[in-house]
Design an enzyme around this catalytic site. Structure first.
Site, short mmCIF file in Angstrom:
data_model
loop_
_atom_site.label_atom_id
_atom_site.label_comp_id
_atom_site.label_asym_id
_atom_site.label_seq_id
_atom_site.Cartn_x
_atom_site.Cartn_y
_atom_site.Cartn_z
N GLY A 35 3.33 -1.37 4.32
CA GLY A 35 3.24 0.18 3.79
C GLY A 35 4.43 0.57 3.21
N GLY A 36 5.10 1.59 3.88
CA GLY A 36 6.38 2.13 3.65
C GLY A 36 7.28 1.24 2.79
N ASN A 58 0.81 -1.30 0.17
CA ASN A 58 -0.08 0.03 -0.04
C ASN A 58 0.91 1.27 0.14
OD1 ASN A 58 -1.76 2.05 0.15
ND2 ASN A 58 -2.29 1.45 2.50
N TRP A 59 1.06 1.92 -1.11
CA TRP A 59 1.83 3.18 -1.21
C TRP A 59 1.12 4.37 -0.33
CZ3 TRP A 59 4.60 4.09 -6.52
CH2 TRP A 59 5.34 2.92 -6.84
N LYS A 60 0.06 4.38 -0.16
CA LYS A 60 -0.60 5.49 0.47
C LYS A 60 -0.68 6.59 -0.30
CE LYS A 60 -0.12 3.38 4.85
NZ LYS A 60 0.35 3.29 6.42
N HIS A 71 -9.44 0.79 5.73
CA HIS A 71 -7.92 1.03 6.36
C HIS A 71 -8.19 1.96 7.48
CE1 HIS A 71 -3.74 2.39 6.73
NE2 HIS A 71 -3.45 1.34 5.99
N GLU A 114 -4.33 -4.82 10.89
CA GLU A 114 -3.38 -3.92 11.09
C GLU A 114 -3.60 -3.32 12.63
OE1 GLU A 114 -3.93 -0.78 8.29
OE2 GLU A 114 -5.93 -0.44 8.80
N SER A 139 4.11 -2.06 10.13
CA SER A 139 5.53 -2.05 10.01
C SER A 139 6.13 -3.46 9.97
CB SER A 139 6.28 -1.66 11.62
OG SER A 139 5.74 -0.48 11.87
#
EC number: 5.3.1.1
Length: 254
Positions: free
Chosen positions: A235-236, A12-14, A99, A169, A214
């Site tokens: 995520g990141g 998920n690049w957000k 989300h 999450e 994370s």
């Protein structure tokens, strides 16, 4: 994990990524090799502005393309909204709904999440429904109750292994570098599986439950080895193809 539940590693690049970021999409497509294809599905969810270009670059690679959200309505006067049909038209096959950032920052209720699941189904998209507790809820001993409620109230009738993915999450772990212990993850994932069984019977045993919070290359192997963890929502660490592929490679074969 039963053999029928194929591992899914989703990114998920957000609200990150410009046209220059398509180089990472190309690297992801090139790196999803035969060994990875044999053991897991790989999905990337860039921002909506990149979806069409990403679809072109992923064509034939086997990497799946997802959206980060969809509007519950099929069309109409919803300024800024993106419908499930629009996502499908852009080449998307899956969509994240519920989300925690949307539940918390935009006050999206379980009822809204359920409506989005139904909207995704209308156009053949696979919804990835997110559930999870905040730090305050966890500290108050309410994690199991919160997640149980979200699963019960966010899912419509008719959920199956082929039309639903769940992502747990823990909100307090997203982007913080903190992760729950494997025992904590196993407890919540086991709870989710039990709730799914109470709602959908034997069909629940085939529904994939991802862990998100994370996830990094150095903890992926441990997290992915936990019972009832069928993959990850990253995520990141999904923004760079090298990191995202490292997580996929660290995931144990089933």
């Amino acid at each position: 994990m039963p053999a029928s539940r194929r591992v899914l590693i989703a990114g998920n690049w957000k609200m990150n990524g410009l046209k220059s970021s398509l180089a990472e999409i190309e690297a992801l497509a090139a790196g999803y090799d035969g060994d990875l294809k044999a053991k897991l599905d790989l999905l990337v969810c860039p921002p909506a502005t990149l979806l069409i270009s990403a679809a072109e670059r992923l064509a034939g690679s086997g990497v799946q393309l997802g959206g980060q959200n969809c509007h519950p309505a099929p069309a109409g006067a919803h300024t800024g909204g993106i419908s499930a049909e629009m996502l499908k038209d852009a080449g998307v096959t899956s969509v994240i709904v519920g989300h925690s950032e949307r539940r918390t920052n935009l006050s999206e209720s379980d009822a809204v999440v359920m409506a989005k699941v139904k909207a995704a189904w209308c156009f053949g998209l696979l919804p990835i429904v997110c559930v999870g507790e905040t730090a305050e809820e966890r500290d108050a001993g309410e994690a199991v109750g919160v997640v149980t409620r979200q699963v019960h109230q966010s899912l419509p009738e008719g959920c199956t292994a082929s039309n639903l993915v769940i992502a747990y999450e823990p909100v307090w772990a997203i982007g913080t570098g903190r992760t729950p212990t494997p025992e904590d993850v196993a407890n919540i994932h086991g709870t989710i599986r039990s709730v799914l069984r109470s709602q959908f019977g034997a069909e629940a045993d085939g529904i994939r439950i991802l862990y998100g919070g994370s996830v990094k290359p150095d903890n992926a192997a441990t997290l992915m080895a936990v019972a009832d963890v069928d993959g990850a929502l990253v995520g990141g660490a999904s923004l760079k193809a090298a990191d995202f592929l490292a997580i996929a490679r660290a995931t144990p074969a089933r």
